[in-house]
Design a protein around this motif. Structure first.
Motif, mmCIF file in Angstrom:
data_model
loop_
_atom_site.group_PDB
_atom_site.id
_atom_site.type_symbol
_atom_site.label_atom_id
_atom_site.label_comp_id
_atom_site.label_asym_id
_atom_site.label_seq_id
_atom_site.Cartn_x
_atom_site.Cartn_y
_atom_site.Cartn_z
ATOM 1 N N GLY A 191 0.020 0.911 -3.628
ATOM 2 C CA GLY A 191 -0.994 1.881 -3.684
ATOM 3 C C GLY A 191 -1.637 3.348 -3.511
ATOM 4 O O GLY A 191 -2.033 3.921 -4.127
ATOM 5 N N PHE A 200 -1.812 -4.237 -6.067
ATOM 6 C CA PHE A 200 -3.098 -2.820 -4.938
ATOM 7 C C PHE A 200 -2.418 -1.205 -5.712
ATOM 8 O O PHE A 200 -3.076 -0.657 -5.610
ATOM 9 C CB PHE A 200 -2.074 -2.879 -3.998
ATOM 10 C CG PHE A 200 -2.955 -3.867 -2.973
ATOM 11 C CD1 PHE A 200 -4.102 -3.451 -2.310
ATOM 12 C CD2 PHE A 200 -1.911 -5.502 -2.951
ATOM 13 C CE1 PHE A 200 -4.969 -4.568 -1.710
ATOM 14 C CE2 PHE A 200 -2.803 -6.164 -2.468
ATOM 15 C CZ PHE A 200 -4.481 -5.856 -2.061
ATOM 16 N N LEU A 250 -9.458 -1.255 1.247
ATOM 17 C CA LEU A 250 -8.190 -1.541 0.388
ATOM 18 C C LEU A 250 -6.629 -1.862 1.435
ATOM 19 O O LEU A 250 -5.560 -3.269 0.995
ATOM 20 C CB LEU A 250 -7.169 -0.742 -0.115
ATOM 21 C CG LEU A 250 -8.563 -0.373 -1.535
ATOM 22 C CD1 LEU A 250 -8.186 0.673 -2.206
ATOM 23 C CD2 LEU A 250 -9.248 -1.920 -1.833
ATOM 24 N N VAL A 259 0.877 -1.057 -0.516
ATOM 25 C CA VAL A 259 0.370 0.448 0.387
ATOM 26 C C VAL A 259 0.685 1.341 -0.218
ATOM 27 O O VAL A 259 0.694 1.937 -0.830
ATOM 28 C CB VAL A 259 -0.333 0.308 1.076
ATOM 29 C CG1 VAL A 259 -1.811 1.046 1.028
ATOM 30 C CG2 VAL A 259 -1.947 -0.621 1.272
ATOM 31 N N SER A 299 -5.492 -5.502 1.825
ATOM 32 C CA SER A 299 -3.454 -6.087 1.333
ATOM 33 C C SER A 299 -2.930 -6.767 2.734
ATOM 34 O O SER A 299 -2.228 -7.961 2.538
ATOM 35 C CB SER A 299 -3.128 -4.426 1.283
ATOM 36 O OG SER A 299 -1.071 -4.834 1.042
#
Length: 390
Positions: free
Chosen positions: A252, A358, A310, A248, A314
């Motif tokens: 991400g 991601f 999210l 992330v 992850s």
């Protein structure tokens, strides 16, 4: 909703100075990963320079919110906000909490009172009192206490009342976070996912540190962070509460920043690029994500909720995979390269495919939501007609 938008705009001012601070700290830790600044003068100076802003983020938010929400820009709101912040910090310091409560509550919970939520609350008190009371007029000997002085006096009263409310509410919130964190122990990948979701969701309040202490340190017998670096954990298991941050923070959030840049109005793209690029670099290199997260947290709170979801996904995926990496500072590239030879590291190369997934997911989700719901992310603050005229 309009007020939330004003709050989001107000927060942008202090947020703009955070990426440089995060980069300074990250580079400092990278230059001296063992001594963390004690063995190298340059690293020490860089860490100190960056930590001045990061550690006082709450006060910066106070100033930004007070100035941003004030109707008059003469400095009164900023001063009232700082006064409120100082009062809350002093009244609710752990030592004073012991005195005020007769040691009947866990004073250690107030170690986290210096957080962004309190900063925003203090800034709001300053702006509210300035807007409401600065035109109050007294006559005779009391006239000196009218106007701006009266607004400052009222800010102290509001801050004291806020402190009293927090004095009673804060320990319960702290205990609730501890209870939730300890309840997730032993639930495997699912627990890691829920932890990741709650960690992001609690960032504005500072209570994410409470959750972190459950999983990273020896508060509940896990000590994921210490065991990872000491090599005293279980190979293939230790690191499960850290690994999911890397995809992330390195892929991400930069994907989200790219989506925000691509959806920015043409007249504001350069402004958006400056903020989003530096904040993305800060996230990628050092793992300090607050500059990027606070850039859209209040402007588009729905996006922040999606970001938390999210993050949870992850954490779940990485915990379920045979994939373990860890960090000392945060989940950026600098810590990634430092952990490659750590005893508990497992299949670090999986970061690339998981991270790319991601990065793409964040970009698609953020771009769709921004355009479909017309969200006011950085670079989209003005109306479309105003931008067309420009």
């Amino acid at each position: 909703m309009k007020y939330a938008y004003r709050l989001g705009k107000a927060v942008m001012l202090p947020v703009a100075c955070l990426p440089v601070a995060g980069l300074l700290m990250g580079v400092g830790f990278w230059l001296d990963p063992v001594g963390q600044g004690e063995n190298l003068l340059l690293a020490h100076v860089m860490i100190l320079a960056g930590s001045v802003l990061i550690d006082n983020m709450s006060l910066l938010f106070t100033l930004g919110v007070a100035v941003g929400l004030a109707d008059e820009q003469d400095g009164t709101a900023a001063l009232a906000g700082v006064i409120s912040w100082l009062m809350i910090q002093k009244i609710l310091s752990p030592d004073n909490v012991v005195i005020l409560t007769g040691n009947r509550v866990d004073a250690s919970s107030f170690s986290y009172i210096n957080n962004q939520f309190v900063g925003i609350l203090s800034g709001w008190i300053g702006a509210y009192c300035c807007n409401k009371y600065r035109f109050k007029v007294f006559h005779g000997p009391l006239q000196i206490y009218g106007g701006r002085v009266y607004a400052l006096m009222m800010a102290t009263i509001y801050a004291a009342l806020a402190s009293i409310m927090l004095l009673f509410a804060w320990p319960y919130l702290h205990s609730a976070c501890l209870y939730v964190g300890e309840s997730l122990i032993g639930t495997g990948a699912l627990g890691a996912g829920v932890y990741g979701f709650l960690n992001r969701l609690l960032i504005p309040t500072g209570f994410h540190h409470v959750l972190n202490s459950v999983f990273w340190f020896d508060l509940a017998g896990i000590a994921d962070l210490n065991s990872f670096w000491n090599g005293t954990g279980v190979y293939g298991q230790t690191g499960m509460y850290m690994t999911g941050y890397f995809p992330v923070m390195i892929f991400g959030l930069p994907g989200a920043a790219l989506a925000m840049y691509h959806t920015a109005y043409p007249a504001q793209k350069k402004m958006a690029a400056g903020l989003l690029l530096t904040a993305s670099l800060c996230s990628v290199l050092t793992g300090v994500t607050e500059p990027l997260e606070f850039a859209f947290m209040f402007l588009a709170p729905g996006l922040f909720l999606l970001h938390a979801i999210l993050m949870g996904i992850s954490m779940y995926i990485c915990a379920a995979l045979p994939f373990r990496i860890g960090f000392n500072f945060s989940a950026g590239l600098m810590d990634y390269f430092m952990c490659l030879n750590a005893p508990m590291t497992q299949n670090p190369g999986l970061l690339l495919p998981v991270g790319l997934l991601f990065g793409l997911l964040y970009y698609i989700v953020f771009r769709f939501c921004i355009l479909h719901f017309h969200l006011k992310t950085p670079g989209r603050e003005a109306s479309e007609k105003e931008n067309e005229k420009k």
